[in-house]
Design a protein around this motif. Sequence first.
Motif, PDB file in Angstrom:
ATOM      1  N   ARG A 169       0.801  -1.213   0.000  1.00 46.34           N
ATOM      2  CA  ARG A 169       0.000   0.000   0.000  1.00 46.34           C
ATOM      3  C   ARG A 169       0.833   1.263   0.000  1.00 46.34           C
ATOM      4  NH1 ARG A 169      -4.249  -1.368   4.306  1.00 46.34           N
ATOM      5  NH2 ARG A 169      -4.786  -3.079   2.929  1.00 46.34           N
ATOM      6  N   ASP A 170       1.711   1.423   0.999  1.00 44.95           N
ATOM      7  CA  ASP A 170       2.464   2.682   1.142  1.00 44.95           C
ATOM      8  C   ASP A 170       3.359   2.937  -0.056  1.00 44.95           C
ATOM      9  OD1 ASP A 170       2.880   2.247   4.737  1.00 44.95           O
ATOM     10  OD2 ASP A 170       1.244   3.117   3.551  1.00 44.95           O
ATOM     11  N   ARG A 171       4.023   1.884  -0.506  1.00 47.01           N
ATOM     12  CA  ARG A 171       4.957   2.063  -1.623  1.00 47.01           C
ATOM     13  C   ARG A 171       4.248   2.553  -2.863  1.00 47.01           C
ATOM     14  NH1 ARG A 171       7.663  -1.914  -5.192  1.00 47.01           N
ATOM     15  NH2 ARG A 171       7.948  -0.792  -7.152  1.00 47.01           N
ATOM     16  N   TYR A 172       3.152   1.864  -3.224  1.00 48.70           N
ATOM     17  CA  TYR A 172       2.490   2.236  -4.472  1.00 48.70           C
ATOM     18  C   TYR A 172       1.735   3.537  -4.355  1.00 48.70           C
ATOM     19  CZ  TYR A 172       3.808  -1.833  -7.106  1.00 48.70           C
ATOM     20  OH  TYR A 172       4.526  -2.757  -7.793  1.00 48.70           O
ATOM     21  N   ARG A 173       1.244   3.867  -3.173  1.00 52.11           N
ATOM     22  CA  ARG A 173       0.576   5.158  -3.007  1.00 52.11           C
ATOM     23  C   ARG A 173       1.547   6.287  -3.327  1.00 52.11           C
ATOM     24  NH1 ARG A 173      -0.094   5.217   2.116  1.00 52.11           N
ATOM     25  NH2 ARG A 173      -2.065   4.098   2.145  1.00 52.11           N
ATOM     26  N   GLU A 174       2.727   6.203  -2.732  1.00 51.87           N
ATOM     27  CA  GLU A 174       3.705   7.253  -2.976  1.00 51.87           C
ATOM     28  C   GLU A 174       4.162   7.260  -4.436  1.00 51.87           C
ATOM     29  OE1 GLU A 174       7.074   7.105  -0.380  1.00 51.87           O
ATOM     30  OE2 GLU A 174       7.931   8.977  -1.173  1.00 51.87           O
ATOM     31  N   GLN A 175       4.366   6.073  -4.972  1.00 55.15           N
ATOM     32  CA  GLN A 175       4.843   6.001  -6.360  1.00 55.15           C
ATOM     33  C   GLN A 175       3.827   6.579  -7.317  1.00 55.15           C
ATOM     34  OE1 GLN A 175       6.072   2.069  -7.557  1.00 55.15           O
ATOM     35  NE2 GLN A 175       6.194   2.608  -9.726  1.00 55.15           N
ATOM     36  N   TRP A 176       2.568   6.201  -7.158  1.00 56.60           N
ATOM     37  CA  TRP A 176       1.538   6.698  -8.062  1.00 56.60           C
ATOM     38  C   TRP A 176       1.298   8.195  -7.900  1.00 56.60           C
ATOM     39  CZ3 TRP A 176      -2.014   2.030  -6.585  1.00 56.60           C
ATOM     40  CH2 TRP A 176      -1.612   0.918  -7.326  1.00 56.60           C
ATOM     41  N   LEU A 177       1.339   8.662  -6.658  1.00 55.38           N
ATOM     42  CA  LEU A 177       1.152  10.100  -6.452  1.00 55.38           C
ATOM     43  C   LEU A 177       2.274  10.895  -7.124  1.00 55.38           C
ATOM     44  CD1 LEU A 177      -0.041  10.203  -2.736  1.00 55.38           C
ATOM     45  CD2 LEU A 177      -1.383  10.703  -4.778  1.00 55.38           C
ATOM     46  N   ALA A 178       3.487  10.370  -7.004  1.00 54.01           N
ATOM     47  CA  ALA A 178       4.611  11.047  -7.659  1.00 54.01           C
ATOM     48  C   ALA A 178       4.442  11.007  -9.178  1.00 54.01           C
ATOM     49  CB  ALA A 178       5.924  10.391  -7.245  1.00 54.01           C
ATOM     50  N   ASP A 179       4.036   9.864  -9.692  1.00 50.35           N
ATOM     51  CA  ASP A 179       3.857   9.744 -11.143  1.00 50.35           C
ATOM     52  C   ASP A 179       2.735  10.646 -11.639  1.00 50.35           C
ATOM     53  OD1 ASP A 179       4.656   6.169 -11.443  1.00 50.35           O
ATOM     54  OD2 ASP A 179       5.897   7.956 -11.190  1.00 50.35           O
ATOM     55  N   ALA A 180       1.650  10.734 -10.895  1.00 54.57           N
ATOM     56  CA  ALA A 180       0.552  11.608 -11.311  1.00 54.57           C
ATOM     57  C   ALA A 180       0.984  13.079 -11.279  1.00 54.57           C
ATOM     58  CB  ALA A 180      -0.656  11.399 -10.400  1.00 54.57           C
ATOM     59  N   ARG A 181       1.760  13.430 -10.272  1.00 60.90           N
ATOM     60  CA  ARG A 181       2.239  14.810 -10.157  1.00 60.90           C
ATOM     61  C   ARG A 181       3.138  15.185 -11.319  1.00 60.90           C
ATOM     62  NH1 ARG A 181       6.369  15.038  -5.642  1.00 60.90           N
ATOM     63  NH2 ARG A 181       7.560  14.050  -7.320  1.00 60.90           N
ATOM     64  N   ASP A 182       3.999  14.241 -11.722  1.00 60.65           N
ATOM     65  CA  ASP A 182       5.001  14.534 -12.753  1.00 60.65           C
ATOM     66  C   ASP A 182       4.634  13.949 -14.112  1.00 60.65           C
ATOM     67  OD1 ASP A 182       7.471  13.818 -10.215  1.00 60.65           O
ATOM     68  OD2 ASP A 182       6.466  15.711 -10.702  1.00 60.65           O
ATOM     69  N   ALA A 183       3.388  13.550 -14.291  1.00 63.23           N
ATOM     70  CA  ALA A 183       2.986  12.910 -15.545  1.00 63.23           C
ATOM     71  C   ALA A 183       3.200  13.825 -16.741  1.00 63.23           C
ATOM     72  CB  ALA A 183       1.516  12.490 -15.451  1.00 63.23           C
ATOM     73  N   ALA A 184       2.906  15.094 -16.570  1.00 68.48           N
ATOM     74  CA  ALA A 184       3.065  16.028 -17.695  1.00 68.48           C
ATOM     75  C   ALA A 184       4.513  16.072 -18.168  1.00 68.48           C
ATOM     76  CB  ALA A 184       2.591  17.412 -17.288  1.00 68.48           C
ATOM     77  N   GLU A 185       5.434  15.979 -17.228  1.00 67.36           N
ATOM     78  CA  GLU A 185       6.856  16.008 -17.588  1.00 67.36           C
ATOM     79  C   GLU A 185       7.210  14.834 -18.490  1.00 67.36           C
ATOM     80  OE1 GLU A 185       9.412  16.405 -14.188  1.00 67.36           O
ATOM     81  OE2 GLU A 185      11.109  15.441 -15.228  1.00 67.36           O
ATOM     82  N   ALA A 186       6.536  13.713 -18.291  1.00 63.44           N
ATOM     83  CA  ALA A 186       6.785  12.534 -19.107  1.00 63.44           C
ATOM     84  C   ALA A 186       5.868  12.459 -20.318  1.00 63.44           C
ATOM     85  CB  ALA A 186       6.614  11.270 -18.255  1.00 63.44           C
ATOM     86  N   GLY A 187       5.066  13.472 -20.506  1.00 60.27           N
ATOM     87  CA  GLY A 187       4.173  13.465 -21.657  1.00 60.27           C
ATOM     88  C   GLY A 187       2.962  12.582 -21.476  1.00 60.27           C
ATOM     89  N   LEU A 188       2.605  12.324 -20.236  1.00 58.54           N
ATOM     90  CA  LEU A 188       1.442  11.493 -19.948  1.00 58.54           C
ATOM     91  C   LEU A 188       0.430  12.321 -19.166  1.00 58.54           C
ATOM     92  CD1 LEU A 188       3.392   8.305 -18.838  1.00 58.54           C
ATOM     93  CD2 LEU A 188       2.229   8.643 -21.034  1.00 58.54           C
ATOM     94  N   SER A 189      -0.768  11.747 -19.025  1.00 61.08           N
ATOM     95  CA  SER A 189      -1.811  12.469 -18.302  1.00 61.08           C
ATOM     96  C   SER A 189      -1.986  11.870 -16.913  1.00 61.08           C
ATOM     97  CB  SER A 189      -3.138  12.382 -19.064  1.00 61.08           C
ATOM     98  OG  SER A 189      -3.632  11.066 -19.029  1.00 61.08           O
ATOM     99  N   PRO A 190      -2.253  12.711 -15.928  1.00 62.66           N
ATOM    100  CA  PRO A 190      -2.502  12.180 -14.579  1.00 62.66           C
ATOM    101  C   PRO A 190      -3.676  11.212 -14.559  1.00 62.66           C
ATOM    102  CG  PRO A 190      -2.143  14.551 -14.513  1.00 62.66           C
ATOM    103  CD  PRO A 190      -2.270  14.176 -15.956  1.00 62.66           C
TER     104      PRO A 190
END
Lengths: 99, 380
Positions: free
Chosen positions: B17-38
Motif C-alpha cells: 500500500r504505502d509504496r504504491y501510493r507514494e509512487q503513483w502520487l509522484a507519477d501523477a504529479r510529474d505525468a506532464a513532464e513525461a508526456g502522460l496524463s494524470p
Amino acid sequence: MKPLSRITPATIDVLSVLTVSAGPTWGLAVIKQSGRPAGSVYPILERLETSGWVTSSWEHDDERTGPRRRFYELTAEGATAARSAIAGFRARATTVVTA
Amino acid sequence: MNLIIRAAARMLPAPMRDRYREQWLADARDAAEAGLSPASIALAAVTFALAAPRPIERRRQDSPSVTARARLASALALSAAVIGVSQFGNAGSNEGLTSSSVYNVVVVIGTAVMVLYLGLAPIVAIVLVSVTRGTPARIRAAVWLLAASVLGAASQGLINSIRSSSPVGSTLLAEAALALALPVALCATGGALIIREYASQPQPRSRLRGMMSLGVGVAALGLGLANVVVLRDRLHAADVEFVRTVLDGDLDGAAAMLAQSGQATEAAVVVWAVVGLAACLGAAWIAYTLPRRALASTLALLFALMIMHAGVLTYVWLSSFGGPGVHLTVPEAVLLLVGRWGLVAVVLVSVGGVRLTGVRRLSGTGRRHDITATTGTEVL
C-alpha cells in the motif's frame, strides 16, 4: 531469480527499455518509452520485480519535496535473461513473418 | 486524481500500500513532464489494484471482538442474501393496498443506497474474485459465478432504464427478463457450490449446518419463484378480466375486482414477509453459530459477494416493479428497510474486514492446502 510464466509483447517492450537504459530508470519513463499504457506497464514491472529480474528504489533528490519517484533497474541476471527473452521473441516473430 | 489514487492504494494488500501510493502520487504529479496524463496514471492505479496479486499473509491471533464481528457479519450476510434472493419477482401491488408514507421513505433511502451499490457491486465482485487466487477450484468457480451474476443484474437494470426511456411498446422485455433470470440462476448455482463446500466439512455438526443452510437457500429461492408464478399469473389474469369488465361498462364490478386483486396481492406479500422473515432469521442463526473453523474460511468472501448481488437484485426489483402508485403496508415497508440496511451493514463489516490470511501446508501428508480468508481469525 525466477523465470516469467508468460512473456507478452508488452513485456518485451518494457524489457527493451530497461535493457538500453544505462542505469535506474524512472517508472514513468519506462511507460513513456515503451509506448504501452500505464495500466499494462505497472503490472509488468511488478511481476519483473517479484521474479527478481529488476530491482526498484526511491529517487534521491533533496530538492524535490512530496512523494518520491520510483526507479527501476535490471539485475545482472535479469539483464542476461532480458536480452535472451528479447532475442527469442524477435526470432519467433521473424519466423512467423517468413512462414 | 489523488483521491482516486489513494483509494486504489487502499485496495492493495497492506505490504504494497504505502509504496504504491507514494509512487503513483509522484507519477501523477510529474505525468506532464513525461508526456502522460494524470488521469491515465489514476486509471492504471485502479486497474492495478483490482488485479494485484495478493500475497498470503501470516495469520495473527484473533481477538474476541474480531470473532464477534465475523459472526455478526456472517449472520447479516447470509440473512441479507436470503432477503435479496427471495425478493426476486416479488411484485408491488395494484390499487387496494393500504397506502403508507413509510413506503416513500423506504423507496428514497433504499433506492439511494442501492444506486450506490449498483456501482460498487461490480468493483467489489472483481476485487473479491482476485482475492480467491489460490483457493480450491470449486470455491473460485462459485465466486466467479456470483461475480457474473452481479454483472448480470447490473445489465438488467441498464436494460430496464433503456426500456423506461424508450417509446411505448419497447421490445426489450424478453431481454430484461433474461438478464434478471440469469443472475438469479448464477447466484443460486454459486450459492449451491458454497453450501456444498461447507457441507463437505468432516465434522458432523458442520454437515448438518451446511445442509440446513442449503435448505434455507433453496426455500428462499423457491419462495421467490413461486411468487413469480402465482402472483404474476394471478395479477395478469385479473388484469385481463378487469379490462374486459371496464370495457363492458360494469364499473361496480371493476371496482370490486380491483379491491379483490389488491387484497390477494396483499395477502401474498404478507405471506412472503412472514415466511421470508422466518427464513432470514433462520439463516442468521445458522451463520451466527458457525464453528470457529468455518468462520475463517473463504465463505466469508463469498457471503460478501452474495450480499452485493442481493443488493443489486433488490434494486433491480425496485426499479422493475416499484415506483409511483405502488404501496406497501407498514410491516412490509419495515421489512424491506431492515433488509436494505442489513445489506449496508454487512458490506461495511464484511467486505471491509475480510483479508486473505495464511496458507496451511501439511508437509509430508499429501493433504490439500487450506487457503483461507478471514477477518483476522486464527484458523488453527
